[in-house]
Design a protein around this motif. Structure first.
Motif, PDB file in Angstrom:
ATOM      1  N   GLU A 257       0.835  -1.203   0.000  1.00  0.00           N
ATOM      2  CA  GLU A 257       0.000   0.000   0.000  1.00  0.00           C
ATOM      3  C   GLU A 257       0.869   1.253   0.000  1.00  0.00           C
ATOM      4  OE1 GLU A 257      -2.493  -0.466   3.390  1.00  0.00           O
ATOM      5  OE2 GLU A 257      -3.915  -1.800   2.379  1.00  0.00           O
TER       6      GLU A 257
ATOM      7  N   SER B 158       5.203  19.441  -4.002  1.00  0.00           N
ATOM      8  CA  SER B 158       5.787  19.111  -5.298  1.00  0.00           C
ATOM      9  C   SER B 158       6.238  20.361  -6.026  1.00  0.00           C
ATOM     10  CB  SER B 158       4.766  18.346  -6.149  1.00  0.00           C
ATOM     11  OG  SER B 158       4.460  17.104  -5.578  1.00  0.00           O
TER      12      SER B 158
ATOM     13  N   GLY C  93       5.459  11.629 -12.281  1.00  0.00           N
ATOM     14  CA  GLY C  93       4.977  10.780 -11.206  1.00  0.00           C
ATOM     15  C   GLY C  93       6.065  10.074 -10.423  1.00  0.00           C
TER      16      GLY C  93
ATOM     17  N   SER D  15      14.211   9.210  -7.315  1.00  0.00           N
ATOM     18  CA  SER D  15      12.825   9.414  -6.899  1.00  0.00           C
ATOM     19  C   SER D  15      12.670  10.673  -6.060  1.00  0.00           C
ATOM     20  CB  SER D  15      12.334   8.208  -6.097  1.00  0.00           C
ATOM     21  OG  SER D  15      12.978   8.145  -4.838  1.00  0.00           O
TER      22      SER D  15
ATOM     23  N   ARG E 194       8.251  15.468   4.965  1.00  0.00           N
ATOM     24  CA  ARG E 194       7.152  15.054   4.093  1.00  0.00           C
ATOM     25  C   ARG E 194       6.229  16.214   3.719  1.00  0.00           C
ATOM     26  NH1 ARG E 194       8.241  10.020   2.035  1.00  0.00           N
ATOM     27  NH2 ARG E 194       9.254   8.788   3.628  1.00  0.00           N
TER      28      ARG E 194
ATOM     29  N   ALA F 226      10.993  10.796  -3.363  1.00  0.00           N
ATOM     30  CA  ALA F 226      11.169  10.402  -1.967  1.00  0.00           C
ATOM     31  C   ALA F 226      12.637  10.454  -1.562  1.00  0.00           C
ATOM     32  CB  ALA F 226      10.606   9.000  -1.747  1.00  0.00           C
TER      33      ALA F 226
ATOM     34  N   GLU G 238       2.221   2.779  -3.330  1.00  0.00           N
ATOM     35  CA  GLU G 238       1.359   3.585  -4.192  1.00  0.00           C
ATOM     36  C   GLU G 238       1.765   5.055  -4.176  1.00  0.00           C
ATOM     37  OE1 GLU G 238      -2.640   2.958  -2.979  1.00  0.00           O
ATOM     38  OE2 GLU G 238      -2.629   0.796  -3.396  1.00  0.00           O
ATOM     39  N   GLU G 239       2.456   5.474  -3.104  1.00  0.00           N
ATOM     40  CA  GLU G 239       2.850   6.875  -2.987  1.00  0.00           C
ATOM     41  C   GLU G 239       4.325   7.065  -2.650  1.00  0.00           C
ATOM     42  OE1 GLU G 239       0.350   8.683  -0.101  1.00  0.00           O
ATOM     43  OE2 GLU G 239      -1.483   8.512  -1.301  1.00  0.00           O
ATOM     44  N   ASP G 240       5.049   5.988  -2.434  1.00  0.00           N
ATOM     45  CA  ASP G 240       6.430   6.117  -1.974  1.00  0.00           C
ATOM     46  C   ASP G 240       7.339   5.203  -2.783  1.00  0.00           C
ATOM     47  OD1 ASP G 240       8.519   7.058  -0.463  1.00  0.00           O
ATOM     48  OD2 ASP G 240       7.631   6.522   1.468  1.00  0.00           O
TER      49      ASP G 240
END
Length: 253
Positions: free
Chosen positions: A38, A190, A219, A173, A186, A175, A41-43
């Protein structure tokens, strides 16, 4: 490096986290394989460190699923007194290495560094002076120069630029940029990251005519590439300063 640790046992996870942080890595622990998937999906992460049984799935099943989101993600499986058949199963399942638990700190860190080297993942060296073509970065003074001319960069711009040059021709990335430049803050938007990238293009003259191109990976993050001398004469329309790609694709948006 950013390491994802999938370890249901909290006491074991705490020991491993301390060793990884002591070795200079950033690490995020997940108590199950589902929680890790999960998060993908974002990291993004540089390496997966997973115990043989992840609480809800086996590492040999988790690794292929993780690589659907992060192709080529290096992976190490942790095992308690592993049998040969378990090691073989883990390797066939996609693991790059296996380590016995309880882990031995120096051995685990050495194996991680060796795997990251083979995978081509790099972190900026601690050398005071680094040279990339016509660019010189002086970490002792946080100063950069291009063809002998000093370039004024903020501390964040300097760290951002050095990370990109150290990983030239490799995707970096968002991240990982946040970890290196903003110390895992965090809350960075962006737009802030894009603004810093735009400033670097301008200040460092990162354009094809000067031999470099900084591309935005849609992305995902950014990638700095050398431009061969044979293509530098091409127009800016054909080789723009910023090219946006789908991750894992050569299709321009």
């Amino acid at each position: 490096m950013r390491i994802a640790l999938v370890e249901p046992d909290a006491s074991q996870a705490e020991i491993i986290l301390r060793l990884l942080i002591g070795g200079g890595h950033a690490c995020q622990r997940f108590s199950s394989g589902t929680a890790f998937l999960e998060a993908l999906e974002e990291d993004a992460f540089d390496l997966l460190l997973a115990t043989w049984w992840c609480g809800d799935t086996g590492a040999d099943d988790l690794i292929p699923l993780a690589r659907r989101a992060l192709p080529g993600l290096p992976a190490i499986v942790l095992m308690v007194a592993p049998h040969e058949s378990e090691i073989v199963s883990a390797l066939h399942g996609g693991a790059d290495d296996c380590i016995a638990k309880p882990v031995r700190g120096p051995e685990m860190l050495a194996r991680i560094d060796a795997l990251l080297r083979r995978a081509g993942v790099r972190r900026p060296h601690n050398r005071a002076r680094q040279v990339f073509g016509d660019y010189v970065f002086d970490s002792g003074r946080s100063r950069a120069s291009f063809r002998g001319q000093t370039i004024t960069l903020t501390p964040k711009e300097f760290r951002f630029a050095l990370l990109l040059f150290t990983n030239a021709s490799r995707p970096v990335s968002r991240a990982r940029i946040l970890e290196t430049v903003w110390n895992l803050n965090r809350d960075v938007r962006s737009r802030t990251l894009d603004t810093h990238a735009s400033r670097l293009r301008s200040k460092l003259q990162l354009s094809p005519e000067h031999g470099w191109r900084l591309a935005t990976l849609y992305g995902f993050g950014y990638q700095l590439d050398r431009v061969p001398a044979s293509t530098r004469a091409m127009s800016g329309e054909e080789y723009p300063d910023s090219v946006v790609y789908h991750v894992g694709s050569e299709e321009k948006l």
